[in-house]
Design a protein around this motif. Structure first.
Motif, PDB file in Angstrom:
ATOM      1  N   GLY A  30     111.566  54.365  25.604  1.00 20.79           N
ATOM      2  CA  GLY A  30     111.191  55.256  26.716  1.00 20.79           C
ATOM      3  C   GLY A  30     109.957  54.692  27.400  1.00 20.79           C
ATOM      4  O   GLY A  30     109.714  53.475  27.367  1.00 20.79           O
ATOM      5  N   SER A  31     109.133  55.569  28.007  1.00 18.28           N
ATOM      6  CA  SER A  31     107.986  55.044  28.765  1.00 18.28           C
ATOM      7  C   SER A  31     107.047  54.218  27.901  1.00 18.28           C
ATOM      8  O   SER A  31     106.627  53.132  28.302  1.00 18.28           O
ATOM      9  CB  SER A  31     107.193  56.167  29.458  1.00 18.28           C
ATOM     10  OG  SER A  31     107.598  57.426  29.082  1.00 18.28           O
ATOM     11  N   ILE A  32     106.716  54.708  26.711  1.00 18.59           N
ATOM     12  CA  ILE A  32     105.745  53.988  25.885  1.00 18.59           C
ATOM     13  C   ILE A  32     106.377  52.736  25.265  1.00 18.59           C
ATOM     14  O   ILE A  32     105.752  51.678  25.199  1.00 18.59           O
ATOM     15  CB  ILE A  32     105.171  54.939  24.808  1.00 18.59           C
ATOM     16  CG1 ILE A  32     104.360  56.064  25.483  1.00 18.59           C
ATOM     17  CG2 ILE A  32     104.314  54.203  23.792  1.00 18.59           C
ATOM     18  CD1 ILE A  32     103.145  55.595  26.262  1.00 18.59           C
ATOM     19  N   MET A  50     114.821  48.614  20.364  1.00 16.88           N
ATOM     20  CA  MET A  50     116.002  49.361  19.938  1.00 16.88           C
ATOM     21  C   MET A  50     115.934  50.755  20.559  1.00 16.88           C
ATOM     22  O   MET A  50     114.900  51.421  20.482  1.00 16.88           O
ATOM     23  CB  MET A  50     116.009  49.475  18.406  1.00 16.88           C
ATOM     24  CG  MET A  50     117.191  50.218  17.829  1.00 16.88           C
ATOM     25  SD  MET A  50     116.824  51.984  17.710  1.00 16.88           S
ATOM     26  CE  MET A  50     118.441  52.656  17.422  1.00 16.88           C
ATOM     27  N   ASP A  51     116.994  51.172  21.225  1.00 16.81           N
ATOM     28  CA  ASP A  51     117.059  52.556  21.701  1.00 16.81           C
ATOM     29  C   ASP A  51     118.449  53.096  21.427  1.00 16.81           C
ATOM     30  O   ASP A  51     119.447  52.394  21.550  1.00 16.81           O
ATOM     31  CB  ASP A  51     116.729  52.667  23.196  1.00 16.81           C
ATOM     32  CG  ASP A  51     116.325  54.092  23.566  1.00 16.81           C
ATOM     33  OD1 ASP A  51     115.132  54.334  23.802  1.00 16.81           O
ATOM     34  OD2 ASP A  51     117.210  54.988  23.579  1.00 16.81           O
ATOM     35  N   ALA A  52     118.478  54.390  21.025  1.00 16.73           N
ATOM     36  CA  ALA A  52     119.742  54.997  20.638  1.00 16.73           C
ATOM     37  C   ALA A  52     120.591  55.371  21.855  1.00 16.73           C
ATOM     38  O   ALA A  52     121.800  55.574  21.730  1.00 16.73           O
ATOM     39  CB  ALA A  52     119.459  56.250  19.803  1.00 16.73           C
ATOM     40  N   ARG A  56     119.513  54.462  28.486  1.00 21.82           N
ATOM     41  CA  ARG A  56     118.165  53.873  28.433  1.00 21.82           C
ATOM     42  C   ARG A  56     118.275  52.358  28.307  1.00 21.82           C
ATOM     43  O   ARG A  56     117.569  51.613  28.974  1.00 21.82           O
ATOM     44  CB  ARG A  56     117.371  54.418  27.220  1.00 21.82           C
ATOM     45  CG  ARG A  56     116.732  55.759  27.391  1.00 21.82           C
ATOM     46  CD  ARG A  56     115.796  55.834  28.574  1.00 21.82           C
ATOM     47  NE  ARG A  56     114.742  54.837  28.548  1.00 21.82           N
ATOM     48  CZ  ARG A  56     114.141  54.348  29.640  1.00 21.82           C
ATOM     49  NH1 ARG A  56     114.492  54.755  30.829  1.00 21.82           N
ATOM     50  NH2 ARG A  56     113.198  53.442  29.539  1.00 21.82           N
ATOM     51  N   CYS A 107     108.353  54.274  18.872  1.00 18.54           N
ATOM     52  CA  CYS A 107     108.047  55.006  20.118  1.00 18.54           C
ATOM     53  C   CYS A 107     109.121  56.033  20.403  1.00 18.54           C
ATOM     54  O   CYS A 107     109.552  56.198  21.555  1.00 18.54           O
ATOM     55  CB  CYS A 107     107.962  54.039  21.296  1.00 18.54           C
ATOM     56  SG  CYS A 107     106.785  52.701  21.094  1.00 18.54           S
ATOM     57  N   VAL A 108     109.623  56.717  19.365  1.00 17.47           N
ATOM     58  CA  VAL A 108     110.640  57.747  19.585  1.00 17.47           C
ATOM     59  C   VAL A 108     109.934  59.063  19.900  1.00 17.47           C
ATOM     60  O   VAL A 108     108.706  59.151  19.791  1.00 17.47           O
ATOM     61  CB  VAL A 108     111.601  57.873  18.364  1.00 17.47           C
ATOM     62  CG1 VAL A 108     112.306  56.556  18.091  1.00 17.47           C
ATOM     63  CG2 VAL A 108     110.881  58.369  17.124  1.00 17.47           C
ATOM     64  N   PRO A 109     110.665  60.101  20.324  1.00 13.59           N
ATOM     65  CA  PRO A 109     109.993  61.346  20.720  1.00 13.59           C
ATOM     66  C   PRO A 109     109.110  61.933  19.610  1.00 13.59           C
ATOM     67  O   PRO A 109     109.298  61.664  18.423  1.00 13.59           O
ATOM     68  CB  PRO A 109     111.160  62.276  21.051  1.00 13.59           C
ATOM     69  CG  PRO A 109     112.272  61.357  21.438  1.00 13.59           C
ATOM     70  CD  PRO A 109     112.111  60.154  20.561  1.00 13.59           C
ATOM     71  N   GLU A 110     108.173  62.760  20.050  1.00  8.97           N
ATOM     72  CA  GLU A 110     107.144  63.326  19.160  1.00  8.97           C
ATOM     73  C   GLU A 110     107.747  64.432  18.287  1.00  8.97           C
ATOM     74  O   GLU A 110     107.444  65.617  18.451  1.00  8.97           O
ATOM     75  CB  GLU A 110     105.999  63.855  20.051  1.00  8.97           C
ATOM     76  CG  GLU A 110     104.742  64.248  19.325  1.00  8.97           C
ATOM     77  CD  GLU A 110     103.872  63.070  18.891  1.00  8.97           C
ATOM     78  OE1 GLU A 110     104.259  61.916  19.054  1.00  8.97           O
ATOM     79  OE2 GLU A 110     102.789  63.352  18.364  1.00  8.97           O
ATOM     80  N   LYS A 115     110.898  61.010  13.490  1.00  9.81           N
ATOM     81  CA  LYS A 115     110.029  59.900  13.083  1.00  9.81           C
ATOM     82  C   LYS A 115     110.221  59.602  11.587  1.00  9.81           C
ATOM     83  O   LYS A 115     110.294  58.446  11.183  1.00  9.81           O
ATOM     84  CB  LYS A 115     108.565  60.225  13.404  1.00  9.81           C
ATOM     85  CG  LYS A 115     108.280  60.211  14.931  1.00  9.81           C
ATOM     86  CD  LYS A 115     106.810  60.197  15.241  1.00  9.81           C
ATOM     87  CE  LYS A 115     106.495  60.428  16.712  1.00  9.81           C
ATOM     88  NZ  LYS A 115     106.685  59.273  17.591  1.00  9.81           N
ATOM     89  N   SER A 135     103.527  55.367  17.444  1.00 13.56           N
ATOM     90  CA  SER A 135     102.755  55.634  18.672  1.00 13.56           C
ATOM     91  C   SER A 135     102.346  57.103  18.770  1.00 13.56           C
ATOM     92  O   SER A 135     101.759  57.504  19.785  1.00 13.56           O
ATOM     93  CB  SER A 135     103.594  55.305  19.913  1.00 13.56           C
ATOM     94  OG  SER A 135     104.026  53.993  19.877  1.00 13.56           O
ATOM     95  N   SER A 137     101.212  60.781  19.303  1.00 10.09           N
ATOM     96  CA  SER A 137     100.008  61.314  19.952  1.00 10.09           C
ATOM     97  C   SER A 137      99.337  62.365  19.080  1.00 10.09           C
ATOM     98  O   SER A 137      98.134  62.590  19.197  1.00 10.09           O
ATOM     99  CB  SER A 137     100.374  61.993  21.268  1.00 10.09           C
ATOM    100  OG  SER A 137     101.117  61.155  22.079  1.00 10.09           O
ATOM    101  N   ASN A 161      98.283  55.684  28.194  1.00  8.02           N
ATOM    102  CA  ASN A 161      99.509  55.532  28.977  1.00  8.02           C
ATOM    103  C   ASN A 161      99.168  55.111  30.400  1.00  8.02           C
ATOM    104  O   ASN A 161      98.463  55.847  31.088  1.00  8.02           O
ATOM    105  CB  ASN A 161     100.290  56.851  29.002  1.00  8.02           C
ATOM    106  CG  ASN A 161     101.653  56.701  29.667  1.00  8.02           C
ATOM    107  OD1 ASN A 161     102.172  55.599  29.789  1.00  8.02           O
ATOM    108  ND2 ASN A 161     102.221  57.809  30.096  1.00  8.02           N
TER     109      ASN A 161
END
Ligand SMILES: NC(=O)c1ccc[n+]([C@@H]2O[C@H](COP(=O)([O-])OP(=O)(O)OC[C@H]3O[C@@H](n4cnc5c(N)ncnc54)[C@H](O)[C@@H]3O)[C@@H](O)[C@H]2O)c1
Length: 343
Positions: A30-32, A50-52, A56, A107-110, A115, A135, A137, A161
């Protein structure tokens, strides 16, 4: 690996100064994730993202190219965007992304569950020397790493960012993170042009968001109490505090504001800042011991006999900044008023 290959080094085709460097894997594009891939590839690492999500994976090459062309047009990278892009590969599987990686930047979602699933898989698939960095936050590494065999090589590596324009990276180990992993992380991010800072304890918000939070809390309270408008508070930051803070921290700023340095500043201003804190229900006085420690650390960086030179340096930096932003970025209120009377 997909339509956008290139993981391995191609000797003889890249810049001698930066290439080749060890492979890095980025999980979550994603962005990060894309921004980190750019940072590492620009520094000469081969990177596999790698992105699922197939959409993307399709979009990433275009995003990377657009960002790199922008940097290149601004003179922020000497190497051709195409050559940097050739160091980036994209894949749909974690295993394929990891080949030879010395660092995995997650860098997957929070979300803790997502994770933890990823890190558990990373622990099984990587060697004991491989750094596993999140990554995140807000989720501390100790929660991500809880009860995992690989907990001694998991850290949070929290960027600003976008990381290719803000070099800060906060490294937050857990109690179990090995010291060699932390040291290797610091060297690796620094080698990629970032500014690593080690956060000694896992505190919520790390350093970046705690400092930002302190300013935002006060800004919200001032709007709530009708002391100033949102625009006026942004003006104070943009045309005042922010200009100095763009190249100095709050400690260096006040150290240079007062003859005698930061201890003289604390003596003069400490009581007023304590009253402002108390007004907000906060009691964190700058005690003599605390001021002495801050002063000791400042004086180890800047001796008082060099203070005048540093003040002159600050003024030159402000002039450079004003020259750089005038006519291009947001002008100051005075500059805006001047423009409107000219029209
Ligand atoms: N955006 C920011 O300002 C910022 C700043 C610092 C840190 N962070 C942190 O970075 C991380 C990523 O944030 P972002 O803004 O890039 O998020 P994002 O939503 O833009 O990107 C997340 C990516 O992960 C992919 N993904 C989801 N599940 C996956 C899985 N199981 N395996 C592989 N890929 C998967 C998604 O397809 C998506 O492309 C978060 O932990 C966030 O808190 C974000």
């Amino acid at each position: 690996m997909s339509e956008f290959p290139l993981a391995g080094p191609r000797r003889g085709t890249a810049s001698r100064t930066t290439y080749p460097r060890a492979p890095v894997a980025v999980v979550g594009g994603g962005s990060i994730g894309v921004a980190f891939a750019l940072v590492f590839a620009k520094a000469g690492h081969s990177v596999t993202i790698m992105d699922a999500d197939p959409q993307r994976r399709e979009a990433i090459p275009h995003e990377l190219r657009a960002k790199l062309e922008l940097l290149s047009a601004s003179g922020l990278t000497a190497e051709e965007p195409d050559r940097i892009i050739r160091r980036v590969g994209i894949t749909s599987t974690v295993r394929e992304a990891l080949s030879g990686a010395i660092l995995v930047q997650e860098c997957v979602p929070e979300r803790l569950d997502v994770k933890r699933r990823i890190f558990s898989e990373l622990g099984d698939l990587t060697a004991p020397e491989c750094i596993l960095a999140s990554s995140s936050s807000a989720i501390p590494a100790s929660r991500i790493a809880a009860e995992m065999d690989c907990d001694d090589r998991i850290i949070v590596a929290h960027p600003g960012n976008p990381p290719f324009l803000l070099p800060i990276i906060e490294l937050v180990p857990t109690e179990n993170t090995r010291s060699d992993i932390l040291e290797k992380s610091r060297a690796l991010y620094a080698g990629a042009g970032m500014s690593p800072v080690i956060v000694e304890r896992e505190v919520e918000g790390f350093l970046f968001n705690r400092l930002q939070g302190a300013v935002l809390r006060e800004a919200y309270a001032l709007v709530r109490d009708g002391v100033a408008t949102v625009e006026d508070i942004d003006t104070v930051m943009r045309d005042g505090l922010g200009r100095r803070w763009s190249f100095m921290g709050p400690f260096e700023t006040v150290d240079l504001n007062t003859h005698g340095g930061i201890s003289a500043h604390a003596e003069k201003m400490g009581p007023a800042y304590e009253r402002m804190g108390a007004e907000r229900g906060q009691h964190d006085p700058w005690t003599p011991d605390l001021v002495a420690e801050v002063n000791r650390q400042r004086r180890s960086v800047l001796a008082l006999e060099d203070w005048e030179d540093r003040v002159a340096w600050r003024d030159r930096r402000l002039i450079d900044l004003i020259t750089a932003i005038s006519g291009t970025a947001t002008p100051s209120t005075q500059e805006r008023e001047h423009e409107s009377t000219e029209r």
